[in-house]
Each structure stands twice: as C-alpha cells, then as structure tokens.
Scaffold this motif. Structure first.
Motif, PDB file in Angstrom:
ATOM      1  N   THR A  32       0.814  -1.222   0.000  1.00  0.00           N
ATOM      2  CA  THR A  32       0.000   0.000   0.000  1.00  0.00           C
ATOM      3  C   THR A  32       0.844   1.268   0.000  1.00  0.00           C
ATOM      4  O   THR A  32       0.418   2.291  -0.543  1.00  0.00           O
ATOM      5  N   ALA A  33       2.018   1.217   0.596  1.00  0.00           N
ATOM      6  CA  ALA A  33       2.863   2.414   0.644  1.00  0.00           C
ATOM      7  C   ALA A  33       3.244   2.897  -0.754  1.00  0.00           C
ATOM      8  O   ALA A  33       3.396   4.097  -0.978  1.00  0.00           O
ATOM      9  N   ASN A  65       7.487   3.620   5.414  1.00  0.00           N
ATOM     10  CA  ASN A  65       6.357   2.732   5.097  1.00  0.00           C
ATOM     11  C   ASN A  65       6.605   1.887   3.853  1.00  0.00           C
ATOM     12  O   ASN A  65       6.030   0.810   3.711  1.00  0.00           O
ATOM     13  N   LEU A  66       7.466   2.367   2.956  1.00  0.00           N
ATOM     14  CA  LEU A  66       7.792   1.575   1.768  1.00  0.00           C
ATOM     15  C   LEU A  66       8.499   0.271   2.143  1.00  0.00           C
ATOM     16  O   LEU A  66       8.433  -0.708   1.406  1.00  0.00           O
ATOM     17  N   GLU A  67       9.166   0.281   3.297  1.00  0.00           N
ATOM     18  CA  GLU A  67       9.840  -0.935   3.763  1.00  0.00           C
ATOM     19  C   GLU A  67       8.828  -1.994   4.200  1.00  0.00           C
ATOM     20  O   GLU A  67       9.097  -3.184   4.104  1.00  0.00           O
ATOM     21  N   ASP A  68       7.681  -1.542   4.715  1.00  0.00           N
ATOM     22  CA  ASP A  68       6.665  -2.468   5.209  1.00  0.00           C
ATOM     23  C   ASP A  68       5.951  -3.144   4.046  1.00  0.00           C
ATOM     24  O   ASP A  68       5.557  -2.486   3.085  1.00  0.00           O
ATOM     25  N   ASN A  69       5.790  -4.421   4.153  1.00  0.00           N
ATOM     26  CA  ASN A  69       5.061  -5.211   3.164  1.00  0.00           C
ATOM     27  C   ASN A  69       5.669  -5.164   1.771  1.00  0.00           C
ATOM     28  O   ASN A  69       4.974  -5.438   0.791  1.00  0.00           O
ATOM     29  N   MET A  70       6.941  -4.792   1.666  1.00  0.00           N
ATOM     30  CA  MET A  70       7.576  -4.817   0.347  1.00  0.00           C
ATOM     31  C   MET A  70       7.633  -6.269  -0.118  1.00  0.00           C
ATOM     32  O   MET A  70       8.074  -7.136   0.625  1.00  0.00           O
ATOM     33  N   ARG A  82      16.913   2.922  -6.094  1.00  0.00           N
ATOM     34  CA  ARG A  82      15.943   3.833  -6.720  1.00  0.00           C
ATOM     35  C   ARG A  82      15.065   4.516  -5.676  1.00  0.00           C
ATOM     36  O   ARG A  82      14.719   5.690  -5.799  1.00  0.00           O
ATOM     37  N   ILE A  83      14.706   3.775  -4.622  1.00  0.00           N
ATOM     38  CA  ILE A  83      13.899   4.371  -3.538  1.00  0.00           C
ATOM     39  C   ILE A  83      14.704   5.471  -2.847  1.00  0.00           C
ATOM     40  O   ILE A  83      14.179   6.559  -2.583  1.00  0.00           O
TER      41      ILE A  83
END
Length: 135
Positions: A32-33, A65-70, A82-83
């Motif tokens: 979702t992030a 949050n991009l780290e979560d659920n990647m 890239r992030i």
C-alpha cells in the motif's frame, strides 16, 4: 530525447508518469505504501499540495512505510537504490518549497524522473523474474 526508462521529452514542461505493468500489479497488490507514494506524486504533478511540501517527518514516514510489506521479489539492491534516489529528491523538493513556494520545474521534474526510474526498475525486476531460463 528518450531515456532508458522510456520516458520521452524529459526536458519538456512535465515528465509523464511511468505506469506499473499490468502483470506487476499482482506482485505489488499488498504494498500500500507504493500506492500512497504514487498518489502523492500525482498530487505534486498536478500542483496540489502534496506530502513533499509538509514536514520532513511526513516524508520520512512515507519512505519508512515503503519498507513495510515490500514484496520479497522486489526487495533488491536495485530497487532500494531507486527508492533512496527518490527519497533524496523528495527532500530536495521539500527544502526548495520552504525557500520559494513556487518550486522550480527542474526540481519537480527530477523527483518525477526518480519516481519513473523506480517504477521502471520494479517493472524490469518483475519481468526478469518471470522469464524462464533454459540451459
């Protein structure tokens, strides 16, 4: 001019947003992030207030949050590079917006380019994982 990301006319007024391939959508469905990031990029591109003009902590939280659920498939050094590049551009955009409310198109376009390169890398990483290697 065409870049390796497939985005054309990078020196034009705005950089067109790269889309996630349909086949990749299944892989990122629960991430979702990434969708939140995309919505903020769209807001920024459209000139409406986005997270990039708020507090630094909001920007930091977006990238945390991009780290979560990647998805495991995308948890690669190439994607992380890239992030981090996008995160750096987001902070530059934030700093520029504090100094001058009307952010220069170049800083905005650099952020859009960094987003496009991230999406391109996500698409390519997924595409590579689906290819069969015959020996």
């Amino acid at each position: 001019m065409e870049s390796s990301t497939g985005a054309k006319n990078l020196d034009a007024k705005t950089v067109p947003l790269q889309e996630i391939n349909i086949s990749t959508l299944k892989v990122i469905d629960d991430w979702t992030a990434l969708y939140v990031l995309k919505n903020e990029i769209i807001k920024m591109e459209g000139g409406t207030p986005s997270i990039f003009k708020r507090q630094k902590n909001d920007i930091k939280q977006l990238f945390v949050n991009l780290e979560d659920n990647m998805p495991n498939l995308l948890n690669t050094n190439n994607i992380w590079a890239r992030i981090k590049a996008l995160e750096t551009n987001a902070y530059k955009l934030h700093e520029a917006s504090l100094k001058q409310p009307k952010v220069s198109k170049q800083i905005k376009n650099n952020t859009l380019r960094a987003y496009n390169i991230l999406i391109h890398q996500i698409n390519k990483t997924h595409e590579k994982s689906t290819q069969l290697i015959n020996k």
